[in-house]
Design a protein around this motif. Structure first.
Motif, PDB file in Angstrom:
ATOM      1  N   ALA A   1      41.152  29.596  38.683  1.00  0.00           N
ATOM      2  CA  ALA A   1      42.075  30.377  37.858  1.00  0.00           C
ATOM      3  C   ALA A   1      42.750  31.423  38.724  1.00  0.00           C
ATOM      4  CB  ALA A   1      41.315  31.052  36.714  1.00  0.00           C
ATOM      5  N   LEU A   2      44.058  31.552  38.535  1.00  0.00           N
ATOM      6  CA  LEU A   2      44.804  32.585  39.234  1.00  0.00           C
ATOM      7  C   LEU A   2      45.876  33.140  38.319  1.00  0.00           C
ATOM      8  CD1 LEU A   2      47.135  30.966  41.880  1.00  0.00           C
ATOM      9  CD2 LEU A   2      45.550  29.604  40.590  1.00  0.00           C
ATOM     10  N   ASP A   3      46.392  34.293  38.692  1.00  0.00           N
ATOM     11  CA  ASP A   3      47.428  34.923  37.897  1.00  0.00           C
ATOM     12  C   ASP A   3      48.586  33.954  37.735  1.00  0.00           C
ATOM     13  OD1 ASP A   3      48.026  37.758  36.785  1.00  0.00           O
ATOM     14  OD2 ASP A   3      49.904  37.119  37.728  1.00  0.00           O
TER      15      ASP A   3
ATOM     16  N   LYS B   1      42.225  28.678  45.654  1.00  0.00           N
ATOM     17  CA  LYS B   1      40.952  29.360  45.914  1.00  0.00           C
ATOM     18  C   LYS B   1      41.144  30.840  46.256  1.00  0.00           C
ATOM     19  CE  LYS B   1      38.656  25.231  47.644  1.00  0.00           C
ATOM     20  NZ  LYS B   1      38.003  24.599  48.796  1.00  0.00           N
ATOM     21  N   THR B   2      42.188  31.142  47.028  1.00  0.00           N
ATOM     22  CA  THR B   2      42.366  32.507  47.528  1.00  0.00           C
ATOM     23  C   THR B   2      43.558  33.238  46.921  1.00  0.00           C
ATOM     24  OG1 THR B   2      43.805  31.825  49.354  1.00  0.00           O
ATOM     25  CG2 THR B   2      41.413  31.812  49.765  1.00  0.00           C
TER      26      THR B   2
ATOM     27  N   VAL C   1      48.391  36.269  44.939  1.00  0.00           N
ATOM     28  CA  VAL C   1      48.267  36.499  43.503  1.00  0.00           C
ATOM     29  C   VAL C   1      46.770  36.650  43.224  1.00  0.00           C
ATOM     30  CG1 VAL C   1      50.377  35.276  42.829  1.00  0.00           C
ATOM     31  CG2 VAL C   1      48.232  34.033  42.947  1.00  0.00           C
ATOM     32  N   PRO C   2      46.408  37.451  42.236  1.00  0.00           N
ATOM     33  CA  PRO C   2      44.990  37.605  41.916  1.00  0.00           C
ATOM     34  C   PRO C   2      44.354  36.282  41.480  1.00  0.00           C
ATOM     35  CG  PRO C   2      46.299  39.314  40.846  1.00  0.00           C
ATOM     36  CD  PRO C   2      47.260  38.319  41.415  1.00  0.00           C
ATOM     37  N   THR C   3      43.106  36.097  41.869  1.00  0.00           N
ATOM     38  CA  THR C   3      42.325  34.938  41.432  1.00  0.00           C
ATOM     39  C   THR C   3      41.172  35.446  40.580  1.00  0.00           C
ATOM     40  OG1 THR C   3      40.953  35.001  43.420  1.00  0.00           O
ATOM     41  CG2 THR C   3      42.890  33.556  43.472  1.00  0.00           C
ATOM     42  N   TYR C   4      40.622  34.557  39.769  1.00  0.00           N
ATOM     43  CA  TYR C   4      39.564  34.927  38.845  1.00  0.00           C
ATOM     44  C   TYR C   4      38.417  33.936  38.948  1.00  0.00           C
ATOM     45  CZ  TYR C   4      43.555  37.458  37.043  1.00  0.00           C
ATOM     46  OH  TYR C   4      44.667  38.257  36.948  1.00  0.00           O
ATOM     47  N   GLU C   5      37.200  34.441  38.857  1.00  0.00           N
ATOM     48  CA  GLU C   5      36.022  33.588  38.916  1.00  0.00           C
ATOM     49  C   GLU C   5      35.975  32.690  37.680  1.00  0.00           C
ATOM     50  OE1 GLU C   5      31.158  33.976  39.263  1.00  0.00           O
ATOM     51  OE2 GLU C   5      32.384  35.785  39.323  1.00  0.00           O
TER      52      GLU C   5
ATOM     53  N   VAL D   1      36.365  32.261  32.185  1.00  0.00           N
ATOM     54  CA  VAL D   1      37.022  32.948  33.295  1.00  0.00           C
ATOM     55  C   VAL D   1      36.672  34.431  33.210  1.00  0.00           C
ATOM     56  CG1 VAL D   1      39.249  33.564  34.334  1.00  0.00           C
ATOM     57  CG2 VAL D   1      38.893  31.274  33.427  1.00  0.00           C
ATOM     58  N   ALA D   2      36.369  35.030  34.351  1.00  0.00           N
ATOM     59  CA  ALA D   2      36.058  36.461  34.418  1.00  0.00           C
ATOM     60  C   ALA D   2      37.364  37.257  34.389  1.00  0.00           C
ATOM     61  CB  ALA D   2      35.275  36.781  35.682  1.00  0.00           C
ATOM     62  N   LEU D   3      37.612  37.939  33.268  1.00  0.00           N
ATOM     63  CA  LEU D   3      38.832  38.734  33.105  1.00  0.00           C
ATOM     64  C   LEU D   3      38.498  40.215  32.982  1.00  0.00           C
ATOM     65  CD1 LEU D   3      40.786  36.476  30.619  1.00  0.00           C
ATOM     66  CD2 LEU D   3      41.105  36.655  33.066  1.00  0.00           C
TER      67      LEU D   3
END
Length: 101
Positions: free
Chosen positions: A39-41, A73-74, A85-89, A99-101
């Protein structure tokens, strides 16, 4: 501290596909790379294009507007790895994607 939120069912994002998801007021691009979810922004750094409406090319998601690519991934942009761009676990519990938000 991030909280894991259910964003989809595993079956909603087929391998090789990306899907735009909104959860807790945030829109993310949920990518399935060979069965592993990332997951990413959702917002491209170039002109704000919707990454979740783009397509996957291996481990890169490509913005549908102007073709900018980001590592799932990054979050690093292919043209300039310092731009990210931000990524999320992501974790999968049963058939749920969290998803960790």
């Amino acid at each position: 501290m991030p909280v894991f939120v259910k964003v989809a069912a595993v079956s909603e994002v087929e391998p090789g596909k990306v899907k735009e998801i909104t959860a807790n007021g945030k829109t993310i691009a949920l990518c399935n790379v060979a069965g592993t979810l990332y997951a990413l922004d959702n917002v491209c750094l170039h002109r704000g294009g919707p990454l979740g409406e783009g397509h996957l090319a291996g481990e890169k998601v490509e913005c549908p507007w102007h073709g900018w690519q980001y590592d799932v991934k990054t979050g690093a942009a292919s043209m300039n790895p310092d731009m990210k761009v931000p990524t999320y676990e992501v974790k999968v519990e049963g058939s749920d994607v969290l998803v960790a938000l």
